[in-house]
Design an enzyme around this catalytic site. Sequence first.
Site, short mmCIF file in Angstrom:
data_model
loop_
_atom_site.label_atom_id
_atom_site.label_comp_id
_atom_site.label_asym_id
_atom_site.label_seq_id
_atom_site.Cartn_x
_atom_site.Cartn_y
_atom_site.Cartn_z
N ALA A 68 0.87 -1.17 0.00
CA ALA A 68 0.00 0.00 0.00
C ALA A 68 0.91 1.22 0.00
O ALA A 68 2.08 1.15 0.38
CB ALA A 68 -0.90 -0.02 1.23
N GLY A 111 0.62 -5.08 1.14
CA GLY A 111 -0.60 -5.14 0.33
C GLY A 111 -0.35 -5.77 -1.04
O GLY A 111 -1.25 -6.37 -1.62
N GLU A 114 -0.55 -9.39 -0.52
CA GLU A 114 -1.95 -9.75 -0.26
C GLU A 114 -2.77 -9.76 -1.54
O GLU A 114 -3.62 -10.64 -1.74
CB GLU A 114 -2.55 -8.79 0.78
CG GLU A 114 -1.95 -9.05 2.16
CD GLU A 114 -2.25 -7.95 3.17
OE1 GLU A 114 -2.24 -6.76 2.80
OE2 GLU A 114 -2.51 -8.29 4.34
N GLU A 134 4.93 -5.10 7.15
CA GLU A 134 4.20 -4.01 7.82
C GLU A 134 4.65 -3.76 9.25
O GLU A 134 4.58 -2.64 9.74
CB GLU A 134 2.69 -4.32 7.83
CG GLU A 134 2.00 -4.19 6.48
CD GLU A 134 1.96 -5.51 5.71
OE1 GLU A 134 2.83 -6.39 5.98
OE2 GLU A 134 1.09 -5.66 4.86
C1 HXC Z 1 5.02 4.38 -1.24
C2 HXC Z 1 6.93 3.44 -2.07
C3 HXC Z 1 6.58 2.19 -1.52
C4 HXC Z 1 5.36 2.09 -0.81
C5 HXC Z 1 8.46 1.98 -2.52
N1 HXC Z 1 8.09 3.25 -2.69
N2 HXC Z 1 7.55 1.30 -1.82
N3 HXC Z 1 6.15 4.50 -1.93
N4 HXC Z 1 4.62 3.21 -0.69
N5 HXC Z 1 4.93 0.95 -0.28
C6 HXC Z 1 8.81 4.32 -3.40
C7 HXC Z 1 9.99 4.82 -2.61
O1 HXC Z 1 9.57 5.77 -1.66
C8 HXC Z 1 10.82 5.45 -3.69
O2 HXC Z 1 10.30 6.70 -4.02
C9 HXC Z 1 10.59 4.52 -4.88
O3 HXC Z 1 9.35 3.83 -4.60
C10 HXC Z 1 11.67 3.48 -5.06
O4 HXC Z 1 11.84 2.81 -3.80
P1 HXC Z 1 13.27 2.65 -3.09
O5 HXC Z 1 13.02 2.37 -1.68
O6 HXC Z 1 14.14 3.79 -3.43
O7 HXC Z 1 13.79 1.33 -3.84
P2 HXC Z 1 14.78 0.21 -3.28
O8 HXC Z 1 15.92 0.85 -2.54
O9 HXC Z 1 15.08 -0.65 -4.46
O10 HXC Z 1 13.95 -0.62 -2.21
C11 HXC Z 1 12.82 -1.39 -2.61
C12 HXC Z 1 11.99 -1.81 -1.36
C13 HXC Z 1 11.63 -0.54 -0.55
C14 HXC Z 1 12.78 -2.79 -0.49
C15 HXC Z 1 10.74 -2.50 -1.89
O11 HXC Z 1 11.08 0.45 -1.42
C16 HXC Z 1 10.62 -0.79 0.53
O12 HXC Z 1 10.96 -1.28 1.60
N6 HXC Z 1 9.36 -0.35 0.31
C17 HXC Z 1 8.32 -0.45 1.31
C18 HXC Z 1 7.81 -1.87 1.43
C19 HXC Z 1 6.71 -1.97 2.51
O13 HXC Z 1 6.94 -1.67 3.69
N7 HXC Z 1 5.51 -2.39 2.10
C20 HXC Z 1 4.38 -2.53 3.00
C21 HXC Z 1 3.59 -1.27 3.02
S1 HXC Z 1 2.29 -1.35 4.18
P3 HXC Z 1 11.23 7.99 -4.27
O14 HXC Z 1 10.25 9.08 -4.51
O15 HXC Z 1 12.07 8.14 -3.06
O16 HXC Z 1 12.02 7.61 -5.49
C22 HXC Z 1 1.06 -2.17 3.43
C23 HXC Z 1 -0.20 -2.28 4.23
C24 HXC Z 1 -1.24 -3.03 3.49
O17 HXC Z 1 1.15 -2.62 2.36
C25 HXC Z 1 -2.54 -2.84 4.18
C26 HXC Z 1 -3.65 -3.65 3.69
C27 HXC Z 1 -3.79 -3.91 2.26
#
Ligand code: HXC
Length: 260
Positions: A68, A111, A114, A134
């Site tokens: 998400a 998400g 999921e 998460e």
């Molecule tokens: C918003 C995101 C994002 C996310 C990545 N980006 N994941 N933006 N929401 N979930 C954005 C980053 O901010 C960044 O933007 C760009 O995408 C590239 O990501 P990087 O982090 O620079 O890439 P990298 O170093 O290759 O790392 C990849 C990654 C990391 C390991 C996947 O991005 C990451 O940890 N993302 C978050 C994963 C996460 O926690 N997901 C769960 C979310 S909670 P900029 O603008 O800086 O270039 C969730 C709840 C669900 O899903 C609820 C119910 C459905």
Amino acid sequence: GEYEFIISEKRGEGGCVGLVTLNRRKALNALCDGLMSELREALATFDSDPGVGAMVLTGSEKAFAAGADIAEMQPLTFQSCYSQQFLGNWDAISRITKPVIAAVNGYALGGGCEVAMVCDIIYAGEKAQFGQPEIALGTLPGGGGHSETHQSHREEPRHGDDRHRREDVGSRGTLARTNQQGLPTESLVDEAIQLGERISGFSKIAVAMCKEAVNAAEQLPLNEGLKYEKKLFYSSFATDDRREGMTAFLEKRTPQWADC
Ligand code: HXC
């Protein structure tokens, strides 16, 4: 239709497979609200299209979806989540009646994992990474992560080779860690489309009944699931396609299914 965050197109023989590609590359396909409503609309459109027998859902080679949208979620409150039904679009995807195949390359996190798990079949590429991270954000999976992860461990036979085994909540797993190979990255989507074509060649109503029976079996106690299955099996004798399928077999010809 024209979408901002996804690409929706028909592929396979005669356009029998609906392909939805998540297309928000610079954010690794983070599932913002706009993307999720487009995804819901595109899948619903294919679901009611009599020419389409199955859907494939994919992302980019780097990310199926990284979860998400964290920037969008950061300012949310309980009140806004609840009253605006924050995860309403996620629920809608689980009500699609035709089979949806997830073709997963790269990150399928939170998400994103999921959404992949709510699909009926997962084709995973060799560099696919599944996980529910998460907890590191001070929250927890909210779109089925707990139930589905649990289920995939418990019900491995149901998913067979098509659906790879996922890691526990809180970790990020690669296929290598689960001792499974995964499909070659470049041919993954084509292979998923081929499976979609194969499914589209069957009676649509029989396939829909299969999906219904599998979903019921997943949720009901064994005896209730078996009963539900038997009732659906009996129901198939009320369809034109059941008669056609058996008649065609006996006449040694290809069945001509009704459209829907
Ligand atoms: C918003 C995101 C994002 C996310 C990545 N980006 N994941 N933006 N929401 N979930 C954005 C980053 O901010 C960044 O933007 C760009 O995408 C590239 O990501 P990087 O982090 O620079 O890439 P990298 O170093 O290759 O790392 C990849 C990654 C990391 C390991 C996947 O991005 C990451 O940890 N993302 C978050 C994963 C996460 O926690 N997901 C769960 C979310 S909670 P900029 O603008 O800086 O270039 C969730 C709840 C669900 O899903 C609820 C119910 C459905």
